[in-house]
Design a protein around this motif. Sequence first.
Motif, short mmCIF file in Angstrom:
data_model
loop_
_atom_site.label_atom_id
_atom_site.label_comp_id
_atom_site.label_asym_id
_atom_site.label_seq_id
_atom_site.Cartn_x
_atom_site.Cartn_y
_atom_site.Cartn_z
N ILE A 110 0.84 -1.20 0.00
CA ILE A 110 0.00 0.00 0.00
C ILE A 110 0.87 1.26 0.00
O ILE A 110 0.62 2.21 -0.75
N ASP B 292 2.47 1.62 -3.54
CA ASP B 292 1.57 1.89 -4.67
C ASP B 292 0.65 3.09 -4.47
O ASP B 292 0.26 3.73 -5.45
N GLU B 293 0.32 3.39 -3.20
CA GLU B 293 -0.70 4.41 -2.98
C GLU B 293 -0.30 5.50 -1.99
O GLU B 293 -0.97 6.53 -1.91
N ALA C 156 -0.96 8.08 3.07
CA ALA C 156 -2.34 8.46 3.41
C ALA C 156 -3.31 7.29 3.30
O ALA C 156 -4.35 7.26 3.97
N GLN C 157 -2.98 6.32 2.45
CA GLN C 157 -3.88 5.18 2.24
C GLN C 157 -3.59 4.00 3.17
O GLN C 157 -4.30 3.00 3.14
N LEU C 158 -2.54 4.13 3.96
CA LEU C 158 -2.21 3.06 4.91
C LEU C 158 -3.04 3.26 6.17
O LEU C 158 -2.66 4.01 7.08
N LYS C 159 -4.19 2.60 6.22
CA LYS C 159 -5.14 2.76 7.31
C LYS C 159 -5.46 1.41 7.93
O LYS C 159 -5.41 0.38 7.26
N ARG D 254 -8.25 -0.40 6.21
CA ARG D 254 -7.83 -0.97 4.92
C ARG D 254 -7.11 -2.29 5.14
O ARG D 254 -7.35 -3.28 4.43
N GLU E 246 -8.46 -6.00 3.84
CA GLU E 246 -7.70 -6.76 2.84
C GLU E 246 -7.23 -8.11 3.38
O GLU E 246 -7.20 -9.10 2.66
N LYS F 200 -0.58 2.35 13.93
CA LYS F 200 -0.09 2.33 12.55
C LYS F 200 1.40 2.67 12.50
O LYS F 200 2.16 2.11 11.70
#
Length: 207
Positions: free
Chosen positions: A14, A17-18, A21-24, A27, A31, A46
């Motif tokens: 994550i 690739d993203e 901010a997208q590491l939540k 999420r 997944e 986190k």
Amino acid sequence: MTLKDKILRTALRILNDEGLAQLKVERLTKELEISKGNLNYYFPKKEDIIITLFRDFNDKQQAIRDRINPEVSDIKAYHETVVELFSLRRKYRGLTFASASKSYPRQVMIEIDEQFKGRNKFIESFWSALYAQGLIKYLPDEEELKMVIDRLYLITNYWILMYEYHLSGEMGYKEAVRYFANLYMQELQYYVTEKGNEQLQEVLNMN
């Protein structure tokens, strides 16, 4: 693969690739199809995931450095090591992107500082070995060496940003690794002896 390893692998993907901010937490649990309690068992916050990834990255960098003996290694060995370190950095590229964040907790900044220390020691020991072998004319003094390291730092840390955002459509990542590793090695051109220049030109002209 343990659940802890799966969490780290997914988090790194994550990040790569993203972005940060997208590491939540939500999420990751979705997944991996695990509960928040399962995630918290290994990583209560986190930031703990990010710290662990930084430590893994540092350990793998150090393992690469430890495999060589600067006292008997030449410019070709130096170049091969740089290529390997650059390849590893791409695998952990999300950490390079995320390190620009000013919101990192103190422990993460400590891990980043450990990276710098390992890098500086590696460069200093290798340049000393090259001088001892008659491959460079002289050893830069402390102030000059700091400037050299700073220039190498810019290439080491920011080549991946340049590649991902500007050059990925023009060359494959392996080609990019070698291109920027060669750029890194060109810092030696101001210092090499005739013998050292022969080795330097050999590695720069390798396909």
